[in-house]
Structures are given as C-alpha cells and as structure tokens.
Design a protein around this motif. Sequence first.
Motif, PDB file in Angstrom:
ATOM      1  N   ILE B 236       0.823  -1.222   0.000  1.00  0.00           N
ATOM      2  CA  ILE B 236       0.000   0.000   0.000  1.00  0.00           C
ATOM      3  C   ILE B 236       0.856   1.270   0.000  1.00  0.00           C
ATOM      4  N   PHE B 237       1.891   1.301   0.876  1.00  0.00           N
ATOM      5  CA  PHE B 237       2.642   2.553   1.049  1.00  0.00           C
ATOM      6  C   PHE B 237       4.101   2.473   0.554  1.00  0.00           C
ATOM      7  N   GLY B 238       4.542   1.309   0.145  1.00  0.00           N
ATOM      8  CA  GLY B 238       5.922   1.167  -0.330  1.00  0.00           C
ATOM      9  C   GLY B 238       6.946   1.082   0.785  1.00  0.00           C
ATOM     10  N   LEU B 239       6.516   0.743   2.006  1.00  0.00           N
ATOM     11  CA  LEU B 239       7.443   0.684   3.146  1.00  0.00           C
ATOM     12  C   LEU B 239       8.156  -0.674   3.159  1.00  0.00           C
ATOM     13  N   ASN B 240       9.123  -0.833   2.286  1.00  0.00           N
ATOM     14  CA  ASN B 240       9.758  -2.151   2.132  1.00  0.00           C
ATOM     15  C   ASN B 240      10.642  -2.534   3.312  1.00  0.00           C
ATOM     16  N   ARG B 241      11.268  -1.546   3.932  1.00  0.00           N
ATOM     17  CA  ARG B 241      12.232  -1.871   4.986  1.00  0.00           C
ATOM     18  C   ARG B 241      11.598  -2.461   6.244  1.00  0.00           C
ATOM     19  N   PHE B 242      10.335  -2.127   6.458  1.00  0.00           N
ATOM     20  CA  PHE B 242       9.663  -2.613   7.659  1.00  0.00           C
ATOM     21  C   PHE B 242       9.492  -4.137   7.622  1.00  0.00           C
ATOM     22  N   VAL B 243       9.396  -4.701   6.424  1.00  0.00           N
ATOM     23  CA  VAL B 243       9.109  -6.139   6.315  1.00  0.00           C
ATOM     24  C   VAL B 243      10.236  -6.960   6.954  1.00  0.00           C
ATOM     25  N   ILE B 244      11.455  -6.737   6.489  1.00  0.00           N
ATOM     26  CA  ILE B 244      12.561  -7.549   7.031  1.00  0.00           C
ATOM     27  C   ILE B 244      12.917  -7.103   8.450  1.00  0.00           C
ATOM     28  N   SER B 245      12.820  -5.791   8.727  1.00  0.00           N
ATOM     29  CA  SER B 245      13.171  -5.292  10.071  1.00  0.00           C
ATOM     30  C   SER B 245      12.422  -6.049  11.155  1.00  0.00           C
ATOM     31  N   TRP B 246      11.114  -6.133  11.007  1.00  0.00           N
ATOM     32  CA  TRP B 246      10.328  -6.786  12.074  1.00  0.00           C
ATOM     33  C   TRP B 246      10.429  -8.309  11.989  1.00  0.00           C
ATOM     34  N   THR B 247      10.508  -8.835  10.763  1.00  0.00           N
ATOM     35  CA  THR B 247      10.617 -10.296  10.632  1.00  0.00           C
ATOM     36  C   THR B 247      11.870 -10.800  11.342  1.00  0.00           C
ATOM     37  N   MET B 248      12.899  -9.977  11.332  1.00  0.00           N
ATOM     38  CA  MET B 248      14.173 -10.346  11.955  1.00  0.00           C
ATOM     39  C   MET B 248      14.016 -10.602  13.458  1.00  0.00           C
ATOM     40  N   THR B 249      12.974 -10.037  14.065  1.00  0.00           N
ATOM     41  CA  THR B 249      12.789 -10.215  15.517  1.00  0.00           C
ATOM     42  C   THR B 249      11.902 -11.427  15.839  1.00  0.00           C
ATOM     43  N   TYR B 250      11.275 -12.009  14.823  1.00  0.00           N
ATOM     44  CA  TYR B 250      10.326 -13.098  15.063  1.00  0.00           C
ATOM     45  C   TYR B 250      10.955 -14.350  15.699  1.00  0.00           C
ATOM     46  N   PRO B 251      12.150 -14.771  15.257  1.00  0.00           N
ATOM     47  CA  PRO B 251      12.737 -15.952  15.926  1.00  0.00           C
ATOM     48  C   PRO B 251      12.907 -15.727  17.428  1.00  0.00           C
ATOM     49  N   ALA B 252      13.292 -14.507  17.818  1.00  0.00           N
ATOM     50  CA  ALA B 252      13.486 -14.209  19.246  1.00  0.00           C
ATOM     51  C   ALA B 252      12.145 -14.261  19.984  1.00  0.00           C
ATOM     52  N   ILE B 253      11.086 -13.776  19.355  1.00  0.00           N
ATOM     53  CA  ILE B 253       9.757 -13.803  20.003  1.00  0.00           C
ATOM     54  C   ILE B 253       9.318 -15.263  20.196  1.00  0.00           C
ATOM     55  N   LEU B 254       9.549 -16.070  19.161  1.00  0.00           N
ATOM     56  CA  LEU B 254       9.194 -17.494  19.253  1.00  0.00           C
ATOM     57  C   LEU B 254       9.981 -18.163  20.377  1.00  0.00           C
ATOM     58  N   TYR B 255      11.248 -17.797  20.483  1.00  0.00           N
ATOM     59  CA  TYR B 255      12.105 -18.392  21.518  1.00  0.00           C
ATOM     60  C   TYR B 255      11.598 -18.021  22.913  1.00  0.00           C
ATOM     61  N   LEU B 256      11.249 -16.757  23.088  1.00  0.00           N
ATOM     62  CA  LEU B 256      10.732 -16.302  24.388  1.00  0.00           C
ATOM     63  C   LEU B 256       9.450 -17.067  24.730  1.00  0.00           C
ATOM     64  N   SER B 257       8.553 -17.160  23.743  1.00  0.00           N
ATOM     65  CA  SER B 257       7.287 -17.843  23.971  1.00  0.00           C
ATOM     66  C   SER B 257       7.513 -19.305  24.342  1.00  0.00           C
ATOM     67  N   TYR B 258       8.392 -19.961  23.615  1.00  0.00           N
ATOM     68  CA  TYR B 258       8.703 -21.374  23.849  1.00  0.00           C
ATOM     69  C   TYR B 258       9.198 -21.585  25.286  1.00  0.00           C
ATOM     70  N   ASN B 259      10.045 -20.660  25.749  1.00  0.00           N
ATOM     71  CA  ASN B 259      10.612 -20.805  27.085  1.00  0.00           C
ATOM     72  C   ASN B 259       9.636 -20.452  28.189  1.00  0.00           C
ATOM     73  N   ILE B 260       8.728 -19.554  27.908  1.00  0.00           N
ATOM     74  CA  ILE B 260       7.718 -19.207  28.911  1.00  0.00           C
ATOM     75  C   ILE B 260       6.836 -20.426  29.174  1.00  0.00           C
ATOM     76  N   GLN B 261       6.547 -21.185  28.104  1.00  0.00           N
ATOM     77  CA  GLN B 261       5.633 -22.315  28.238  1.00  0.00           C
ATOM     78  C   GLN B 261       6.269 -23.521  28.919  1.00  0.00           C
ATOM     79  N   ILE B 262       7.591 -23.604  28.869  1.00  0.00           N
ATOM     80  CA  ILE B 262       8.260 -24.728  29.525  1.00  0.00           C
ATOM     81  C   ILE B 262       8.577 -24.338  30.962  1.00  0.00           C
TER      82      ILE B 262
END
Lengths: 136, 262
Positions: B236-262
């Motif tokens: 919609i707006f051509g904001l290409n940099r936001f895609v990889i910027s935030w995706t780069m943090t997803y593995p860390a979020i998954l890791y945090l979630s995984y550890n909270i549940q264990i």
Amino acid sequence: MTSCLQLFRTLIPKWSFFEAVGHSPILYIQSKSQGAYGPWRQCLVPPKRHAYELFVNPHGQLHFLKYRILQSFIQNPNSNRNEHTTEYLNLVGLVKSEALHLNPQGQELRFKIVLQTPENFKIKKIDYMISKEIRI
Amino acid sequence: MSLHFIYRLTTYILAVHVILQAIEVLIIQRTMLKQDLYNVSNYSDQFKKCPQFLAQLFTTIITPHFFSVILLTHIFLAVALIFKLHFLILLPLLLTHLVINLRFLGSYNGGSDHVTTMVLTALVASSFYLDNPYSLKMGLYYIAIQSTLSYFIAGYVKIKQKSWLSGNALRIFLLLEANNATRFFKKLAPMKPFILLMTWGMFFFEILFPLTILNINILMIFLIIGFAFHFMNFIIFGLNRFVISWTMTYPAILYLSYNIQI
C-alpha cells in the motif's frame, strides 16, 4: 548537547508510530526562464512501485528522503526565518535540483509549500508559504 | 528450540537486512551527490550543537568519499557476520550503522532504523559473552520484548485517539498525497465498513500481540498476520524496509514464547 544526542536517537527505542495524522506538505516550484515565470508545478511525485522493490528500493527510499527534507523544514519553526538552518539549506538544495529537472533552462525559482490538513473528515489544502526568488 | 540456532538465525537475517540497506544507500548516494541533496556543508547548523571535536569528527566521516568507505565497510562486516559470529564484528557493525543514520541527520528510515539499532545493540551486548548461554538468552529476550512492545505501543497510542477509533485517521492517512497509497486503496478509503475493519483489525492485532506469547500456537498465527501486515504496508505505502526489520525479531519472540511455556 541534547540536539547533538538527537543525531543518535535511534539508540532509544521509540514505537509510537503514526500516533496522530497531521499536516502533510506538498511542494510546488515555479522557475523563471527568458525573464518570465512559468506555472507552479508540483514536485516530489512518488515513483511507480514494483514487486522486486521489497528487497532493494532505492527509488522509493530516495523519494522518502526528499520528502523528509520538506517535512523537517515544516517541523522546525526557525527554518522559515533563518536561511542558515540545515533544514532551509537542504530544502534549497532540493528545490534547485527539482527545478533543474523540470526546466533545465531555468535561471531563478520560487517555491511554494501547501499543507494538506485534515478538517471535519475532509482534507483541505492551505497555503503555507511562498519563498523569495532563488538563483539556480 | 535451540538457543544457538535461534541466535544465529537472527544474526543471519540481520546481516542480509543490513547488506540490502547498505546497497540501497550506495545507489542513492550517487543521485544525492548529483542532485546536491543532503549536502554535508549544510549540516554545520546541526553540528554546532555538538562539542567541537565531535562536530569535526562527524563532518569528516560523512564526507562523500569517507562515507562510501563506511558503507563498504558496513557491507563487509555484514558479510563477515554470515561466516563468523563475533563481538568484534557486531560492534563495528553497530557503529557504522549509526554513522549511516548520522549521514541522514539521525535516522534514514524512521521505525525500521529503530528496530535495526535495537537488534544490533542487543546482539552487541550479548555477544560480548558469547560462550555464556545466559547472555545469549538475555539478548534474544530483549529483542523479543522490544519487538512485542513495538506492536503494543503502536496500537495503544492510536486507540487513545478519537480520530483512529472512528477510522477517520486511517482514511486520511490513505488519502494524503505524501503517503503515496496505491490508487486501489485510495478508492477504498471513503468506504466506512472497509476502513473500520482495517482499523479495528489493526488494533486487535497490535494490542493483543503481547498476550499471544503465552501460547505458541496463537503466537504463530499472529506472526503470520504480522508478516502479512508489514507486507501489506509495502504493497500500500511502499514501506519495504519494515518487512525484514520486524521479521528479523520473530525468531526471538518465538524463543521467548517457547521458554515461557516450559
């Protein structure tokens, strides 16, 4: 010193994106060749977008950077009055290059900034300023 | 979920992101010089607020010749990071990243720069004790918490505004020329049900995001929505940099979630 630290502001996380939708400037240029000014012409027309620009988007980013010069000028109240501010000098550099692009024979230019402002569920255009004559 | 795998995956995505960003700036720099944009000689008014030695240093390192060297060093360091994870690669990478932002008076691309800097600082700090799993964990947790906060705060500041609640802010946002929305979405902007659906869908996603960490399955769905959200912002707006910027943090979020549940 606070302003100096501003240059490294990305070190402080800030996540309040697009909190308020406010004024949005539009830039117009009028250039003078053979003794007469031509019509006002809008600058900074956004480039066409392509799917491959998801990864590398220099045209889009250059447009953002140019637009940011205009926004910074509006945001700094001094830049309108003081011709030595970075915001003013950057804007003059921008309008000169845009004027040359629109009219390579131009010798002088004037620029006009119009603000798009949300008002009662509509978008109004308000004249913000017209510059004095600038030699190209 | 292996700590080292997640940590390394984050550094790989960061390296690719940083390389793409630097290539973009390299291409732009040529045009900037040709069109006399962001001329360094215009910066004296900004730099005079800094101590003299810093002003002098800043002026030198962002001159076109020196800045090209900085950009190439930045790319070289990012490539090196793909092959070797080391504090002495990440620290100069952070410094060159800051110089690139300095060249554009503090920020090149707003939110995307904030995320990149946040991830880089977390990785620099945690890689100082690379052999200590606790240090790596803290680095990933910091990235995860900041990224989660980025969604929550972005939603919270909007939901407080009347103009956002009514959908009017999004409508205007789509219509303002500066935001360069695609013609298709500009046409949809006056349609109230569409705007309300988009606005409230965004609130739902952003405000609830922190809670999803408690359930990894729901989190996965939210991460897919998150990716789609950033991808739509690109469309919609051509904001290409936001895609990889935030995706780069997803593995860390998954890791945090995984550890909270264990």
